[in-house]
Scaffold this motif. Structure first.
Motif, mmCIF file in Angstrom:
data_model
loop_
_atom_site.group_PDB
_atom_site.id
_atom_site.type_symbol
_atom_site.label_atom_id
_atom_site.label_comp_id
_atom_site.label_asym_id
_atom_site.label_seq_id
_atom_site.Cartn_x
_atom_site.Cartn_y
_atom_site.Cartn_z
ATOM 1 N N LEU A 123 0.853 -1.195 0.000
ATOM 2 C CA LEU A 123 0.000 0.000 0.000
ATOM 3 C C LEU A 123 0.887 1.242 0.000
ATOM 4 O O LEU A 123 1.758 1.391 0.868
ATOM 5 C CB LEU A 123 -0.900 0.004 1.237
ATOM 6 N N PRO A 124 0.709 2.155 -0.960
ATOM 7 C CA PRO A 124 1.566 3.352 -1.006
ATOM 8 C C PRO A 124 1.175 4.365 0.071
ATOM 9 O O PRO A 124 0.159 4.218 0.749
ATOM 10 C CB PRO A 124 1.289 3.912 -2.409
ATOM 11 N N THR A 125 1.990 5.377 0.216
ATOM 12 C CA THR A 125 1.686 6.452 1.156
ATOM 13 C C THR A 125 0.598 7.346 0.555
ATOM 14 O O THR A 125 0.786 7.949 -0.502
ATOM 15 C CB THR A 125 2.946 7.284 1.444
ATOM 16 N N LEU A 126 -0.519 7.403 1.233
ATOM 17 C CA LEU A 126 -1.675 8.196 0.782
ATOM 18 C C LEU A 126 -2.109 9.076 1.954
ATOM 19 O O LEU A 126 -3.043 8.760 2.690
ATOM 20 C CB LEU A 126 -2.819 7.277 0.327
ATOM 21 N N SER A 127 -1.423 10.188 2.111
ATOM 22 C CA SER A 127 -1.607 11.012 3.308
ATOM 23 C C SER A 127 -2.969 11.686 3.382
ATOM 24 O O SER A 127 -3.423 12.062 4.468
ATOM 25 C CB SER A 127 -0.507 12.075 3.379
ATOM 26 N N LYS A 128 -3.647 11.838 2.246
ATOM 27 C CA LYS A 128 -4.954 12.496 2.241
ATOM 28 C C LYS A 128 -6.117 11.511 2.247
ATOM 29 O O LYS A 128 -7.281 11.927 2.249
ATOM 30 C CB LYS A 128 -5.083 13.427 1.034
ATOM 31 N N LEU A 129 -5.815 10.220 2.267
ATOM 32 C CA LEU A 129 -6.868 9.208 2.222
ATOM 33 C C LEU A 129 -7.695 9.247 3.509
ATOM 34 O O LEU A 129 -7.152 9.173 4.617
ATOM 35 C CB LEU A 129 -6.260 7.823 2.038
ATOM 36 N N ARG A 130 -9.024 9.355 3.330
ATOM 37 C CA ARG A 130 -9.938 9.413 4.482
ATOM 38 C C ARG A 130 -10.815 8.163 4.590
ATOM 39 O O ARG A 130 -11.183 7.761 5.687
ATOM 40 C CB ARG A 130 -10.823 10.659 4.377
ATOM 41 N N GLU B 275 -0.820 -2.591 10.815
ATOM 42 C CA GLU B 275 0.007 -1.462 11.252
ATOM 43 C C GLU B 275 0.444 -0.586 10.084
ATOM 44 O O GLU B 275 0.778 0.596 10.260
ATOM 45 C CB GLU B 275 1.240 -1.964 12.015
ATOM 46 N N VAL B 276 0.425 -1.135 8.879
ATOM 47 C CA VAL B 276 0.780 -0.371 7.678
ATOM 48 C C VAL B 276 -0.167 0.802 7.479
ATOM 49 O O VAL B 276 0.231 1.869 6.982
ATOM 50 C CB VAL B 276 0.753 -1.300 6.439
ATOM 51 N N LEU B 277 -1.416 0.647 7.874
ATOM 52 C CA LEU B 277 -2.420 1.694 7.662
ATOM 53 C C LEU B 277 -2.059 2.975 8.400
ATOM 54 O O LEU B 277 -2.174 4.073 7.853
ATOM 55 C CB LEU B 277 -3.800 1.188 8.103
ATOM 56 N N ALA B 278 -1.628 2.861 9.636
ATOM 57 C CA ALA B 278 -1.277 4.051 10.411
ATOM 58 C C ALA B 278 -0.020 4.718 9.858
ATOM 59 O O ALA B 278 0.124 5.941 9.928
ATOM 60 C CB ALA B 278 -1.076 3.681 11.878
ATOM 61 N N PRO C 116 -2.350 8.000 7.563
ATOM 62 C CA PRO C 116 -2.573 8.457 8.941
ATOM 63 C C PRO C 116 -3.879 9.223 9.159
ATOM 64 O O PRO C 116 -4.301 9.382 10.308
ATOM 65 C CB PRO C 116 -1.366 9.365 9.198
ATOM 66 N N ASN C 117 -4.512 9.680 8.083
ATOM 67 C CA ASN C 117 -5.721 10.499 8.231
ATOM 68 C C ASN C 117 -7.016 9.740 7.952
ATOM 69 O O ASN C 117 -8.058 10.355 7.720
ATOM 70 C CB ASN C 117 -5.637 11.718 7.306
ATOM 71 N N LEU C 118 -6.963 8.430 8.004
ATOM 72 C CA LEU C 118 -8.171 7.634 7.787
ATOM 73 C C LEU C 118 -9.228 7.946 8.847
ATOM 74 O O LEU C 118 -8.941 7.968 10.047
ATOM 75 C CB LEU C 118 -7.847 6.140 7.831
ATOM 76 N N THR C 119 -10.454 8.141 8.385
ATOM 77 C CA THR C 119 -11.582 8.312 9.302
ATOM 78 C C THR C 119 -12.562 7.153 9.208
ATOM 79 O O THR C 119 -13.346 6.916 10.129
ATOM 80 C CB THR C 119 -12.342 9.623 8.996
ATOM 81 N N TYR C 120 -12.529 6.414 8.087
ATOM 82 C CA TYR C 120 -13.446 5.288 7.873
ATOM 83 C C TYR C 120 -12.658 4.114 7.299
ATOM 84 O O TYR C 120 -11.901 4.266 6.340
ATOM 85 C CB TYR C 120 -14.550 5.701 6.904
ATOM 86 N N ASN D 256 -3.144 3.480 16.435
ATOM 87 C CA ASN D 256 -2.371 4.631 15.962
ATOM 88 C C ASN D 256 -3.094 5.446 14.894
ATOM 89 O O ASN D 256 -2.595 6.487 14.456
ATOM 90 C CB ASN D 256 -1.019 4.159 15.420
ATOM 91 N N LEU D 257 -4.268 4.973 14.465
ATOM 92 C CA LEU D 257 -5.093 5.779 13.548
ATOM 93 C C LEU D 257 -5.932 6.737 14.391
ATOM 94 O O LEU D 257 -7.089 6.471 14.723
ATOM 95 C CB LEU D 257 -5.985 4.862 12.692
#
Length: 266
Positions: free
Chosen positions: A60-67, A81-84, A88-92, A111-112
Motif C-alpha cells: 500500500l503506497p503512502t496516501l496522506s490524504k486518504l480518508r 500497522e501499515v495503515l497508520a 494516517p488520516n483515515l476516518t473510515y 495509531n489511527l
C-alpha cells in the motif's frame, strides 16, 4: 481484469495526482498484493478495493490524504500497522468479510488517531464474547463499530455527516459573531415594524409593479399621440399648400370651402 489494467481504465486520461476517488472492486490482484497503485496518487481521498483477493497490505503506497478505505471481502488476516504508517488520516475503514480473528490484530489500529468508523462485520472476531465492548475499549477514538455507536445509534450516511459538519460550522460562525441575545432587540424591532405578512408584502410588490407598468404605458401612449397630432398637422398644412398652389379658382369663397372640408375630414 487485473488491478493494473483496472487502474489505467479508472484514470480516464487523468494524471494520478489529479484523482481523488478510485474504485477497484472485483478486479484481480496478483499473489494477493496491491499492484499499480503508487505514491503519485497523493490527492486520493477515497479508495475501494473490495473483493480483489488481497492477503497483504504491504505494498500500500503512502496516501496522506486518504480518508475512506474499503477493503471488504478480502483475505486479510494481519499487517494492519501499515495503515497508520501510510494513511494516517483515515476516518473510515471497512474490513468486513476478512480473516481477522483476534483483538491483537485490531490493536494495530490504535495509531489511527482520526479513525471514527470501523467495520468488522462477518469477520471471525465478531464471535468473541463482549466483542463490541472490547473493541470500543481498545480503540477509544472510534465512534461507530459495524455501523452503530455504543448506544446502538446507527451511523449517519456520508452525505448526512457532511451536512452536520456544515451546520456545526454555521453554529460556530454565529457564536463568533457575538454573545447570545446581543441582537435580540434588533430582531424584535424588525418584527414589530413589519405589520404586513408575507402575502401582503407580495401583493404590495405586485401592485407597485403594475402601477409602474401603467405609468409607462400611459407615457408611451402620450408620446405616440403627440407624434400622430404633429403628423396630421403637417398633412393639413401640406394639403393647404397643394390646393393654393396647384388649383386656381375664380371665387375665393370656393377655396375657403375646400379648405374647410379638408379640416373637417381630419
Amino acid at each position: 481484469m487485473e488491478m493494473k489494467k483496472r487502474i489505467n481504465l479508472e484514470l480516464r486520461n487523468q494524471a494520478p495526482e489529479e484523482v481523488t476517488e478510485l474504485v477497484l472492486d472485483n478486479c484481480k490482484s496478483s499473489n494477493g498484493e496491491i499492484e499499480g497503485l503508487n505514491d503519485s496518487f497523493k490527492e486520493l481521498e477515497f479508495l475501494s478495493m473490495a473483493n480483489v483477493q488481497l492477503t497483504s497490505l504491504a505494498k500500500l503506497p503512502t496516501l496522506s490524504k486518504l480518508r475512506k478505505l474499503e477493503l471488504s471481502d478480502n483475505i486479510i488476516s494481519g499487517g494492519l500497522e501499515v495503515l497508520a504508517e501510510r494513511c494516517p488520516n483515515l476516518t473510515y475503514l471497512n474490513l468486513s468479510g476478512n480473516k481477522i480473528k483476534d483483538l491483537g490484530t485490531v490493536e494495530a489500529l490504535q495509531n489511527l488517531k482520526n479513525l471514527k468508523s470501523l467495520d468488522l462485520f462477518n469477520c471471525e472476531i465478531t464471535n468473541l464474547e463482549d466483542y463490541r465492548d472490547s473493541i470500543f475499549d481498545l480503540l477509544q477514538q472510534i465512534t461507530y463499530l459495524d455501523g452503530f455507536d455504543q448506544e446502538d445509534n446507527e451511523a449517519p450516511d456520508s452525505e448526512d455527516d457532511d451536512d452536520e459538519g456544515d451546520e456545526d460550522d454555521n453554529d460556530e460562525d454565529e457564536d463568533e459573531a457575538g454573545p447570545p441575545g446581543e441582537y435580540e432587540e434588533e430582531d424584535d424591532e424588525d418584527d414589530g415594524g413589519s405589520d404586513l405578512g408575507e402575502g401582503e408584502e407580495e401583493e404590495e410588490v405586485g401592485l407597485s409593479y403594475l402601477m409602474k407598468e401603467e405609468i409607462q404605458m400611459k407615457t408611451t401612449m402620450m408620446i405616440m399621440l403627440k407624434k400622430e397630432v404633429t403628423r396630421r398637422k403637417k398633412y393639413v398644412t401640406s394639403a393647404k399648400r397643394r390646393l393654393c398652389s396647384g388649383m386656381q379658382f375664380r371665387d375665393g369663397h370656393r377655396i375657403v370651402f375646400i379648405l374647410g372640408l379638408v379640416q373637417h375630414s381630419w
